[in-house]
Design an enzyme around this catalytic site. Sequence first.
Site, PDB file in Angstrom:
ATOM      1  N   ASN A 111      16.531  72.069  32.073  1.00 29.00           N
ATOM      2  CA  ASN A 111      15.417  71.702  32.944  1.00 29.00           C
ATOM      3  C   ASN A 111      14.123  72.235  32.343  1.00 29.00           C
ATOM      4  O   ASN A 111      14.141  73.192  31.571  1.00 29.00           O
ATOM      5  CB  ASN A 111      15.626  72.305  34.340  1.00 29.00           C
ATOM      6  CG  ASN A 111      14.531  71.903  35.310  1.00 29.00           C
ATOM      7  OD1 ASN A 111      14.172  70.735  35.406  1.00 29.00           O
ATOM      8  ND2 ASN A 111      13.989  72.869  36.034  1.00 29.00           N
ATOM      9  N   HIS A 113      10.333  73.534  33.760  1.00 32.40           N
ATOM     10  CA  HIS A 113       9.587  73.893  34.963  1.00 32.40           C
ATOM     11  C   HIS A 113       8.132  74.149  34.573  1.00 32.40           C
ATOM     12  O   HIS A 113       7.870  74.803  33.552  1.00 32.40           O
ATOM     13  CB  HIS A 113      10.192  75.155  35.602  1.00 32.40           C
ATOM     14  CG  HIS A 113       9.509  75.552  36.866  1.00 32.40           C
ATOM     15  ND1 HIS A 113       9.706  74.869  38.049  1.00 32.40           N
ATOM     16  CD2 HIS A 113       8.612  76.541  37.128  1.00 32.40           C
ATOM     17  CE1 HIS A 113       8.959  75.433  38.994  1.00 32.40           C
ATOM     18  NE2 HIS A 113       8.292  76.440  38.461  1.00 32.40           N
TER      19      HIS A 113
END
Length: 210
Positions: A111, A113
């Site tokens: 991921n 962020h």
Amino acid sequence: MPVDQTRPIRLAVLLSGGGTTLLNLHEKINAGELNAEISLVIASRECKGVGRSEALGYTPIIARRKQFASDEEYSDHLFSQCEQAHVDLVVLAGFLSRLVVAQNYIQRVMNIHPSLIPAFCGQGMYGHHVHEAVIARGCKVSGCTVHFCDNEYDHGPIVIQQSVDVLDNDNSETLAARVFDAECEVYPRAIQFFAEGRLSIKGRRVKIDS
């Protein structure tokens, strides 16, 4: 971690919004800067990213959380799609539904962020919420973080971080644009490190082997 380097790695891109990260990865692959192929695109809802992925030649799957009884059942469905597509790495690209990582995909879900974790992260901290909070706090720097996913929000081992300055005249839109420029460089780089088998994890630390 062991990776089959005789072929490009197969990516699943999971999205919920505009699909700009998907577009960036597609461009990096076509430019020969990322040894990967996008084998699967999954959207959690109808969104601009669905149309963008179709325009790029992909056939996205739309899988809505509300169609499933629990986060676990929803996640099982998504990872079964990844298994069928022989996906090596799952890439979250603004995916807003909670994902429970399947056992066989631990350390195989990344991921990005839009802050320097552990600052301004966790449940509810995504997109403009992050940048508004950074500016409200008066931070002088922000940035982005690529990390492996575990089953807590923005918690898994960190692969790469990149800082950007917060300018005196910034608003959430101008800061977001500058952070996204950094994301466009570090996310493909982290994925390429994975493709080259250069990432090793010990506890919460990720080592990038030379």
